[in-house]
Design a protein around this motif. Structure first.
Motif, PDB file in Angstrom:
ATOM      1  N   SER A  16     -54.410 -38.346 -91.875  1.00  0.00           N
ATOM      2  CA  SER A  16     -54.079 -37.586 -90.449  1.00  0.00           C
ATOM      3  C   SER A  16     -55.238 -37.243 -89.806  1.00  0.00           C
ATOM      4  CB  SER A  16     -53.151 -36.495 -90.871  1.00  0.00           C
ATOM      5  OG  SER A  16     -52.785 -35.769 -89.532  1.00  0.00           O
ATOM      6  N   SER A  19     -57.540 -39.897 -88.399  1.00  0.00           N
ATOM      7  CA  SER A  19     -57.084 -40.391 -87.375  1.00  0.00           C
ATOM      8  C   SER A  19     -57.247 -39.565 -85.982  1.00  0.00           C
ATOM      9  CB  SER A  19     -55.291 -40.620 -87.437  1.00  0.00           C
ATOM     10  OG  SER A  19     -54.706 -40.848 -86.200  1.00  0.00           O
ATOM     11  N   ASN A  20     -57.029 -38.176 -86.227  1.00  0.00           N
ATOM     12  CA  ASN A  20     -57.288 -37.113 -85.101  1.00  0.00           C
ATOM     13  C   ASN A  20     -58.900 -37.357 -84.720  1.00  0.00           C
ATOM     14  OD1 ASN A  20     -55.043 -35.999 -84.869  1.00  0.00           O
ATOM     15  ND2 ASN A  20     -55.375 -34.299 -86.396  1.00  0.00           N
ATOM     16  N   ASP A  23     -59.178 -40.615 -82.768  1.00  0.00           N
ATOM     17  CA  ASP A  23     -58.677 -40.538 -81.286  1.00  0.00           C
ATOM     18  C   ASP A  23     -59.600 -39.318 -80.637  1.00  0.00           C
ATOM     19  OD1 ASP A  23     -56.264 -41.782 -81.996  1.00  0.00           O
ATOM     20  OD2 ASP A  23     -54.956 -39.988 -82.387  1.00  0.00           O
ATOM     21  N   LEU A  24     -60.119 -38.450 -81.202  1.00  0.00           N
ATOM     22  CA  LEU A  24     -61.059 -37.541 -80.217  1.00  0.00           C
ATOM     23  C   LEU A  24     -62.323 -38.353 -80.026  1.00  0.00           C
ATOM     24  CD1 LEU A  24     -61.109 -34.095 -82.241  1.00  0.00           C
ATOM     25  CD2 LEU A  24     -60.127 -34.791 -79.835  1.00  0.00           C
ATOM     26  N   ALA A  26     -62.697 -41.717 -79.429  1.00  0.00           N
ATOM     27  CA  ALA A  26     -62.211 -42.732 -78.511  1.00  0.00           C
ATOM     28  C   ALA A  26     -62.049 -42.093 -77.177  1.00  0.00           C
ATOM     29  CB  ALA A  26     -60.737 -43.380 -79.240  1.00  0.00           C
ATOM     30  N   GLU A  27     -61.500 -40.841 -77.168  1.00  0.00           N
ATOM     31  CA  GLU A  27     -61.150 -40.157 -75.900  1.00  0.00           C
ATOM     32  C   GLU A  27     -62.581 -39.800 -75.465  1.00  0.00           C
ATOM     33  OE1 GLU A  27     -59.526 -35.791 -74.524  1.00  0.00           O
ATOM     34  OE2 GLU A  27     -58.077 -37.021 -75.554  1.00  0.00           O
ATOM     35  N   SER A  30     -64.636 -42.884 -73.964  1.00  0.00           N
ATOM     36  CA  SER A  30     -64.043 -43.622 -73.045  1.00  0.00           C
ATOM     37  C   SER A  30     -64.581 -43.685 -71.611  1.00  0.00           C
ATOM     38  CB  SER A  30     -62.359 -43.206 -72.966  1.00  0.00           C
ATOM     39  OG  SER A  30     -61.903 -43.533 -71.633  1.00  0.00           O
TER      40      SER A  30
END
Length: 193
Positions: A16, A19-20, A23-24, A26-27, A30
């Motif tokens: 988890s 994964s966070n 995600d951070l 990737a953001e 981006s």
């Protein structure tokens, strides 16, 4: 020792958290987010620049403090005029900056004045001197011609006026002489009878 359930929970927690983090990340990388952040930085910088040039509306309590501070400084300056004059001279650049900070027209006028003073201190170059002489020549010649033309018209007008004055004076003198002779005859007529 760890139980299989505890290991399973640790794996899920790590999964988890990982994964966070993904995600951070990737953001953060981006392209649309990178562009968005840069746009926000530019907007913030432009807003800050606009506020420095155009100024911001003062806080009412700040205005009250400034007014009361100014009233106090006026009373103080009445008692120590020499000190306040010295302070005013030393604080002049800061005061000009503060006065023009919220007034772009004032800033432009100050900049123009400074430029004018500086340009008067710098000696003119040879091409500037030649241009100034040519401009003066171009301005003086038409003025001289116009002055000669006006002088000629004034001379004609003065001659005409002098002639009219001479004629009027002559006619007045003749008329006065005729009236005087007529009056003299009127006075002598009763005595001659």
């Amino acid at each position: 020792m760890s139980t299989p359930e505890q290991i399973q929970r640790d794996i899920e927690g790590t999964r988890s958290a990982l994964s966070n983090d993904v995600d951070l990340l990737a953001e953060k990388v981006s392209p649309s987010r990178v562009v968005g952040r840069r746009v926000e930085r530019v907007k913030s910088g432009a807003s800050s620049m606009r506020e420095r040039i155009m100024g911001t509306l003062p806080d009412p309590s700040d205005v009250k403090n400034r007014v009361s501070g100014t009233a106090g400084s006026v009373a103080d300056s009445a008692s120590s005029a020499a000190d306040s004059a010295k302070d005013a001279v030393t604080a002049a650049p800061r005061a000009v900056r503060q006065q023009t900070q919220g007034n772009p027209l004032g800033a432009g006028l100050v900049a123009f004045g400074v430029g004018l003073v500086l340009s008067s201190l710098i000696p003119a170059s040879e091409p500037e001197k030649q241009l100034a002489a040519k401009a003066e020549e171009m301005a003086v010649e038409p003025l001289q011609e116009k002055a000669k033309e006006v002088a000629g018209q004034l001379q004609e007008s003065a001659r005409d006026s002098a002639e009219q004055l001479k004629e009027t004076a002559s006619s007045a003198a003749t008329s006065t002489m005729e009236h005087a002779q007529s009056a003299a005859q009127d006075v002598q007529a009763p005595f001659q009878q």
